[in-house]
Design a protein around this motif. Structure first.
Motif, PDB file in Angstrom:
ATOM      1  N   LEU A  76       0.862  -1.177   0.000  1.00 61.43           N
ATOM      2  CA  LEU A  76       0.000   0.000   0.000  1.00 61.43           C
ATOM      3  C   LEU A  76       0.901   1.230   0.000  1.00 61.43           C
ATOM      4  O   LEU A  76       1.680   1.430   0.926  1.00 61.43           O
ATOM      5  CB  LEU A  76      -0.873  -0.016   1.259  1.00 61.43           C
ATOM      6  CG  LEU A  76      -1.685   1.241   1.534  1.00 61.43           C
ATOM      7  CD1 LEU A  76      -2.709   1.483   0.438  1.00 61.43           C
ATOM      8  CD2 LEU A  76      -2.390   1.111   2.885  1.00 61.43           C
ATOM      9  N   VAL A  91      -2.884   6.097  -1.308  1.00 66.99           N
ATOM     10  CA  VAL A  91      -3.801   6.733  -0.372  1.00 66.99           C
ATOM     11  C   VAL A  91      -3.128   8.031   0.041  1.00 66.99           C
ATOM     12  O   VAL A  91      -1.949   8.027   0.396  1.00 66.99           O
ATOM     13  CB  VAL A  91      -4.029   5.828   0.856  1.00 66.99           C
ATOM     14  CG1 VAL A  91      -4.694   6.592   1.968  1.00 66.99           C
ATOM     15  CG2 VAL A  91      -4.839   4.613   0.463  1.00 66.99           C
ATOM     16  N   PHE A 120      -6.543   6.067   9.281  1.00 67.03           N
ATOM     17  CA  PHE A 120      -6.321   5.054   8.280  1.00 67.03           C
ATOM     18  C   PHE A 120      -5.713   3.788   8.890  1.00 67.03           C
ATOM     19  O   PHE A 120      -6.135   2.674   8.591  1.00 67.03           O
ATOM     20  CB  PHE A 120      -5.418   5.623   7.195  1.00 67.03           C
ATOM     21  CG  PHE A 120      -5.550   4.868   5.950  1.00 67.03           C
ATOM     22  CD1 PHE A 120      -6.678   5.049   5.175  1.00 67.03           C
ATOM     23  CD2 PHE A 120      -4.619   3.928   5.594  1.00 67.03           C
ATOM     24  CE1 PHE A 120      -6.847   4.301   4.043  1.00 67.03           C
ATOM     25  CE2 PHE A 120      -4.785   3.183   4.465  1.00 67.03           C
ATOM     26  CZ  PHE A 120      -5.894   3.370   3.686  1.00 67.03           C
ATOM     27  N   ALA A 123      -8.278   1.865  10.611  1.00 66.68           N
ATOM     28  CA  ALA A 123      -9.316   1.286   9.757  1.00 66.68           C
ATOM     29  C   ALA A 123      -8.862   0.043   8.998  1.00 66.68           C
ATOM     30  O   ALA A 123      -9.690  -0.801   8.652  1.00 66.68           O
ATOM     31  CB  ALA A 123      -9.803   2.337   8.759  1.00 66.68           C
ATOM     32  N   LEU A 124      -7.579  -0.089   8.744  1.00 63.36           N
ATOM     33  CA  LEU A 124      -7.124  -1.232   7.941  1.00 63.36           C
ATOM     34  C   LEU A 124      -7.435  -2.548   8.650  1.00 63.36           C
ATOM     35  O   LEU A 124      -7.239  -2.666   9.855  1.00 63.36           O
ATOM     36  CB  LEU A 124      -5.620  -1.133   7.667  1.00 63.36           C
ATOM     37  CG  LEU A 124      -5.206  -0.158   6.570  1.00 63.36           C
ATOM     38  CD1 LEU A 124      -3.683  -0.146   6.436  1.00 63.36           C
ATOM     39  CD2 LEU A 124      -5.832  -0.534   5.232  1.00 63.36           C
ATOM     40  N   PRO A 125      -7.909  -3.546   7.888  1.00 63.41           N
ATOM     41  CA  PRO A 125      -8.337  -4.792   8.526  1.00 63.41           C
ATOM     42  C   PRO A 125      -7.205  -5.771   8.819  1.00 63.41           C
ATOM     43  O   PRO A 125      -7.459  -6.831   9.393  1.00 63.41           O
ATOM     44  CB  PRO A 125      -9.297  -5.382   7.480  1.00 63.41           C
ATOM     45  CG  PRO A 125      -8.790  -4.879   6.173  1.00 63.41           C
ATOM     46  CD  PRO A 125      -8.179  -3.530   6.441  1.00 63.41           C
TER      47      PRO A 125
ATOM     48  N   VAL B  45     -13.084   0.394   4.426  1.00 68.37           N
ATOM     49  CA  VAL B  45     -12.079   0.906   5.345  1.00 68.37           C
ATOM     50  C   VAL B  45     -12.489   2.296   5.834  1.00 68.37           C
ATOM     51  O   VAL B  45     -12.654   2.520   7.023  1.00 68.37           O
ATOM     52  CB  VAL B  45     -10.693   0.900   4.668  1.00 68.37           C
ATOM     53  CG1 VAL B  45      -9.703   1.750   5.422  1.00 68.37           C
ATOM     54  CG2 VAL B  45     -10.178  -0.533   4.581  1.00 68.37           C
ATOM     55  N   LEU B  46     -12.679   3.212   4.914  1.00 72.40           N
ATOM     56  CA  LEU B  46     -13.157   4.539   5.310  1.00 72.40           C
ATOM     57  C   LEU B  46     -14.637   4.725   4.938  1.00 72.40           C
ATOM     58  O   LEU B  46     -15.304   5.579   5.493  1.00 72.40           O
ATOM     59  CB  LEU B  46     -12.314   5.641   4.657  1.00 72.40           C
ATOM     60  CG  LEU B  46     -10.819   5.632   5.008  1.00 72.40           C
ATOM     61  CD1 LEU B  46     -10.103   6.804   4.350  1.00 72.40           C
ATOM     62  CD2 LEU B  46     -10.587   5.672   6.526  1.00 72.40           C
ATOM     63  N   GLY B  87     -10.810   4.954   0.645  1.00 72.26           N
ATOM     64  CA  GLY B  87      -9.629   4.531   1.396  1.00 72.26           C
ATOM     65  C   GLY B  87      -8.769   3.553   0.617  1.00 72.26           C
ATOM     66  O   GLY B  87      -7.719   3.147   1.082  1.00 72.26           O
ATOM     67  N   ALA B  88      -9.209   3.176  -0.588  1.00 72.92           N
ATOM     68  CA  ALA B  88      -8.382   2.312  -1.438  1.00 72.92           C
ATOM     69  C   ALA B  88      -7.276   3.149  -2.053  1.00 72.92           C
ATOM     70  O   ALA B  88      -7.484   4.322  -2.347  1.00 72.92           O
ATOM     71  CB  ALA B  88      -9.229   1.675  -2.532  1.00 72.92           C
TER      72      ALA B  88
END
Lengths: 339, 339
Positions: A76, A91, A120, A123-125, B45-46, B87-88
């Motif tokens: 990412l 992002v 962020f 939020a990331l899984p 995510v967002l 958020g990608a």
């Protein structure tokens, strides 16, 4: 496992003799964007060059890309304030490159960048994240931040010979410009990074803070710049265990004292030696001579290869393949000075 | 193989009864960004929601994500003009969502978007690319563009019952607003997409044009929207062979006449049936009933699975897994109306 590479710019890189993350200051503004493209696609896409040092050492992005081709981990790319747009998918957590650290408040949007990256990271899984950087001039801002936090100001360099006295002078000017003393921003990480840092540091510490809030395992992939991220994280109250995955080239650099820095910050150190001595190739020789050393998550990428049981000889071979592919396209030599 | 998913918005989606790509118009603005996040990370995510239709049919992004988890192909998300940030990680080729197609020039930046995507398609190093879309309201703008080009205006719908007469009326108003007749923009694809299209179409045709210029093999992954991209590409002088990879749900939709459209445009049609009839699960039942049908590259993702020899039962199982993971997090039901 997802590797997060944070790119940004700082005008600090324009100080003569401070960085080797580009053939010259003109080329250097393209380095972070090109690095992100190389990791994403295996080649520059919109960037005009493959980043090389003034002597021709290719960017450590080649090593991270090589590891990715072998392991297939996801990357990412984060834009924390690039000078030039990148063709890598990103992002965005910040829109401005950093000013010269010798000015007051070189990262005026630092709090916003920190908060955007923190949201962020939260939020990331993913269960496990690795984060690295690409920002020319970044060891100088790292040193400045470590100074403001009152931590050991030992940093590495992309140059074979670390211009420490120059960096020290820059840091002194930076402290004066922001009316700070050494340790004057201890426990005030936002203040430290706004006054003495760069946008990568702001994003990275926000990211680490956010990820740690949701119990995500974070590895800092890099040398003393990522150690400075660890320092900011500790001063921001991050108590989770942190690992710094770096290269043997950083460890061999006495001016870096990465062991001492990691120990001070209660950060586990993982060191990987890619065994470049086994080769004799322009893709890797400059590393043996002490150039580049780290960057773009190289140490973390090597650690992932080691963990997956990929022999370092295979990694080196792939680095050479990536290099030849880029040189074969006539791209790697664009800014290369033959030795 | 790299899958490129192009997201954008168009105010055309706000026309009552035109799209099922979201629970309601309020939720629909989040759909493209959420779709890109689901493909990238396996979860929003967002974005606040997992996109579902008003009746609860989950977004086809789940199918593309499931295929990706099975095959590990790379995805590149492109922002051609999203309404809400995603958020990608994205490459941005346009900054504005499209206006209502019933206005004059709803995609005023269409040429710039086309050119940015074209440069990008030309620059990517891949030998093979697949491209899909996520844009609510997109079958209506596809119909409008096909009309302006003088092609067969048969399009599919995310709704079980295609609101064809409504769409036809919108297209007539769109032609009038732009002072165009049917076929009035034949061989003028930029004019057609600026006056009658949406930003996804502008980006996708630029992308196809650029990629074909460097001999890259391009598969259009989707239904009639991607067929409209093929039409624009043909009118833009793309002579390379093109494949449209779609789902059996689109083929079963007589209003779409995808065979006729593909034949007109000399585009090879590849149809994949995921065999959802074998299941009885809320993740897939609405597809059997004729909802959603396609989107977010679903048909292309299924074709990749088939090519790799992955049984469709395994794909369905993974779709269920992805769905349960999202529902388990309490996210998929947020905007779901129980039947």
């Amino acid at each position: 496992m997802r590797a997060v590479v944070i790119g940004a710019g700082t005008e600090t890189a324009r100080i003569d003799g401070i960085s080797a993350a580009g053939a010259d200051p003109e080329a250097m503004v393209h380095t972070p964007g090109a690095d992100l493209e190389i990791v994403a696609y295996g080649a520059p896409v919109l960037s005009p060059v493959v980043p090389v040092s003034p002597s021709g050492c290719p960017t450590p992005a080649l090593v991270t890309r090589a590891a990715r081709e072998l392991l297939g981990f996801e990357v990412l790319s984060v834009d924390a304030g690039l000078v030039r747009p990148t063709g890598a998918p990103t992002v965005t957590v910040g829109e401005e490159a950093g000013k010269d650290v010798r000015k007051a408040c070189p990262v005026s949007n630092g709090r916003d960048v920190f908060e955007a990256a923190r949201r962020f990271g939260r939020a990331l899984p993913d269960d496990e994240l690795m984060t690295g950087e690409t920002i020319p001039g970044g060891t100088t801002t790292a040193m400045a931040v470590l100074s403001a936090l009152g931590e050991r100001t030992t940093v590495s360099s992309s140059l074979q010979k670390n211009p420490l006295s120059l960096k020290q002078r820059v840091v002194e000017e930076a402290l004066a410009a922001s009316d700070l003393s050494e340790g004057g921003a201890a426990d005030e990480p936002i203040e430290a990074l706004r006054c003495m840092g760069d946008p990568m540091l702001a994003a990275a510490v926000g990211f680490v803070r956010g990820a740690s809030e949701t119990g995500t395992d974070v590895t800092l992939a890099g040398g003393t710049q990522m150690a400075a991220v660890g320092a900011l994280a500790r001063h921001a109250g991050v108590e989770a265990s942190l690992t710094l995955a770096t290269t043997s080239f950083v460890v061999r650099d006495d001016s870096a004292d990465i062991d001492g820095l990691a120990a001070d910050l209660d950060i586990d150190l993982v060191v990987t030696d890619p065994g470049f001595e086994e080769l004799d190739h322009p893709a890797t020789n400059a590393y043996i001579a002490g150039e580049a050393k780290e960057g773009v998550g190289m140490g973390g990428a090597l650690a992932l290869c080691k963990r997956a049981g990929v022999p370092m000889a295979e990694v080196s071979d792939r680095v050479v393949t990536v290099y030849e592919r880029l040189v074969g396209n006539g791209q790697a030599d664009v800014n290369r000075t033959e030795p």
